[in-house]
Design an enzyme around this catalytic site. Structure first.
Site, PDB file in Angstrom:
ATOM      1  N   HIS A  89       6.493   8.525  -3.823  1.00 24.60           N
ATOM      2  CA  HIS A  89       5.225   7.761  -3.926  1.00 24.60           C
ATOM      3  C   HIS A  89       5.568   6.266  -4.010  1.00 24.60           C
ATOM      4  CE1 HIS A  89       1.100   6.956  -4.665  1.00 24.60           C
ATOM      5  NE2 HIS A  89       0.986   7.299  -5.930  1.00 24.60           N
ATOM      6  N   ASP A 110       4.807   1.196   2.235  1.00 20.85           N
ATOM      7  CA  ASP A 110       6.040   0.784   1.551  1.00 20.85           C
ATOM      8  C   ASP A 110       7.123   0.286   2.500  1.00 20.85           C
ATOM      9  OD1 ASP A 110       5.076   1.493  -1.048  1.00 20.85           O
ATOM     10  OD2 ASP A 110       5.321   3.593  -0.481  1.00 20.85           O
ATOM     11  N   HIS A 160       3.544  10.427   5.709  1.00 13.61           N
ATOM     12  CA  HIS A 160       2.420  10.368   4.772  1.00 13.61           C
ATOM     13  C   HIS A 160       1.759  11.733   4.681  1.00 13.61           C
ATOM     14  CE1 HIS A 160      -1.203   8.992   2.710  1.00 13.61           C
ATOM     15  NE2 HIS A 160      -0.438   7.995   2.304  1.00 13.61           N
ATOM     16  N   SER A 170      -0.734   8.937  -8.064  1.00 15.84           N
ATOM     17  CA  SER A 170      -1.107   8.026  -9.165  1.00 15.84           C
ATOM     18  C   SER A 170      -2.605   8.080  -9.452  1.00 15.84           C
ATOM     19  CB  SER A 170      -0.668   6.594  -8.850  1.00 15.84           C
ATOM     20  OG  SER A 170      -1.126   6.191  -7.577  1.00 15.84           O
ATOM     21  N   ARG A 191      -2.210  -0.465   6.154  1.00 18.23           N
ATOM     22  CA  ARG A 191      -1.673  -1.359   5.108  1.00 18.23           C
ATOM     23  C   ARG A 191      -0.330  -1.925   5.566  1.00 18.23           C
ATOM     24  NH1 ARG A 191      -1.662   2.764   0.184  1.00 18.23           N
ATOM     25  NH2 ARG A 191      -0.565   3.894   1.834  1.00 18.23           N
TER      26      ARG A 191
END
Ligand code: CMX
Length: 436
Positions: free
Chosen positions: A269, A371, A316, A239, A325
């Protein structure tokens, strides 16, 4: 002019000579090489992008302007009673690298308030789309529909290169100020029978978003945390890179960010947050009410792998450890929803999945990414429509990519145009042991 914009201008003027000097005096210094597997394998690790806004280390994870996630949360100003800093203060920080005072952050709140009105035609466009369009299609379409508002585009023919950043910054602020209302509209229009809640722009971005979504406290803090965590992951991810690439043609922020959102909508993604919840729901259906155990989680993970699919939320392209995160969100869950059954299941997957992926032996990183944990929090606060989750990622991602393209314009970064080669050329170089 806001203090942020004035400070940004000073920072840009201070920074420009560094870039100019690197190009003029050191332009031919070699910093990397390119191998055949990088050429075919998605350009992994090739150092050919520059951003000072964030840096991703494979072991320690993301640093925003040099600060790790906990340091960022600790340093930025918070509103009374809030656990997380305001998005407005984070915007100041990403653009300048400096921690704003509470007053400076409030000035951005007021500036965003003045920019927040979404043109009525955007809602008409959204209503004209089929109701079963994916929320990411709606978000990207809404952003693109607003392109005619671009101040950069209107001014382009009268601008000098050094001034491009100014109207790009204006477009970035305009977009950022409007995105929460657009996202909340998509949610309420699609899933709440069009019962739209008007914005309350006395509130900061996180609290106003929670208000427009119709979700009570502490969802204001969830929104602040979520938008900040998803903002930036250096500039090579799909992105961020897409936004940068499209902007490099001097397409304005609306064209560029809409394109970036389309990249975010891919299952490898940003859509992975939706895929994670879908995987969990399918798993629970298979369990038919029985208590999950590590054995049946393991069996379900193997089923997914054996059917040729990826385990969403794991792996990843850069990280080689648990994504900080993920950890930041896990800590939120430990504090606010420690006994939630879905959180417990996600923890169980965390105990099992890395072993399964390691045993399968394909992925370079068997650990969870952002995620894997994010949907659980949304679900807990009643946002169970998981095909909306990537929109939340998209609103957060705007902060990072819009800060990046403002700086791209400030430093005059060039049209991006890597070189391609043919398979026959690769075969020839392979036979000779290199291209030289
Ligand atoms: N499940 C199963 N297989 C996986 C895997 C996973 N979670 N992660 C990687 N692999 C596989 C790859 O598909 C690849 O297989 P092939 O050789 O058959 O093509 C192999 O392991 C090597 O991949 P890698 O070098 O470790 O990872 P990549 O850099 O190619 O891909 C990523 C990174 C994120 C796309 C990948 O790990 C993945 O598909 N993860 C699941 C989807 C996901 O969670 N995406 C979100 C990432 C974070 C974000 O951007 O939001």
């Amino acid at each position: 002019m806001t203090r942020l914009k004035a400070r940004l201008q000073e920072k840009i003027e201070e920074h420009r000579p560094r870039t100019t000097r690197l190009l003029k005096e050191f332009g031919k210094v070699v910093i990397d090489e390119v191998t055949i597997d990088q050429c075919i394998g998605g350009a992994r690790d090739i150092k050919c992008l520059v951003t000072d806004i964030s840096y991703l280390d494979s072991q320690e994870g993301i640093r925003f302007r040099g600060k790790l996630i906990p340091e960022t949360f600790a340093a930025l100003p918070k509103l009374p009673g809030a656990e997380y800093p305001t998005v407005e203060s984070f915007w100041y920080f990403l653009l300048t690298g400096e921690i704003p005072t509470a007053e400076e952050a409030e000035e951005i709140h007021q500036d965003f308030k003045a920019r927040a009105k979404v043109p009525a035609y955007v809602f008409d466009v959204l209503r004209a789309l089929p109701k079963d369009s994916h929320p990411m299609v709606m978000l990207s379409t809404a952003v693109l529909a607003m392109q005619k508002e671009s101040k950069f585009n209107k001014a382009y023919h009268s601008l000098k290169k050094n001034d491009y950043w100014d109207t790009t910054y204006e477009d970035a602020c305009d977009l950022l100020a409007k995105l929460p209302e657009i996202a909340a509209f998509i949610y309420r229009y699609k899933y709440k029978n069009g019962d739209i809640i008007p914005g309350n722009y006395e509130l900061d971005m996180g609290a106003n978003f929670a208000h427009m979504m119709g979700i009570a406290k502490p969802y204001d803090d969830v929104a602040r945390m979520y938008f900040i965590l998803h903002s930036d992951h250096e500039s090579g991810n799909v992105s961020a890179h897409t936004t940068h690439l499209v902007a490099s043609a001097l397409s304005d922020a609306y064209y560029a960010f809409s394109a970036g959102l389309n990249g975010l909508a891919g299952p490898l993604h940003g859509l992975a947050n939706q895929e994670v919840l879908q995987w969990i729901m399918e798993f629970q259906t298979k369990m038919n009410g029985a208590e999950p155990t590590e054995e049946n989680v393991k069996a379900a993970l193997w089923d997914t792998l054996n059917s040729g699919h990826v385990i969403p939320g794991y792996g990843h392209a850069v990280l080689r450890k648990t994504d900080p995160r993920y950890t930041a969100q896990m800590e939120f869950c430990q504090k606010h929803l420690p006994n939630d059954p879905l959180f417990k299941l996600v923890n169980m997957i965390y105990h099992v999945a890395p072993g399964v992926l390691t045993e399968q032996g394909k992925t370079k990183n068997p650990w969870p990414n952002v995620d894997a944990q994010s949907g659980v929090i949304q679900w807990y606060y009643g946002l169970t429509e998981y095909d909306f989750y990537t929109v939340l990622f998209g609103v957060g991602r705007a902060i990072g990519v819009l800060a990046n393209i403002t700086w791209d314009r400030a430093l005059g970064y060039a049209l991006e145009r890597p070189k391609s080669v043919t398979t026959a050329m690769l075969e020839d170089w392979a036979a000779k042991g290199g291209s030289k």
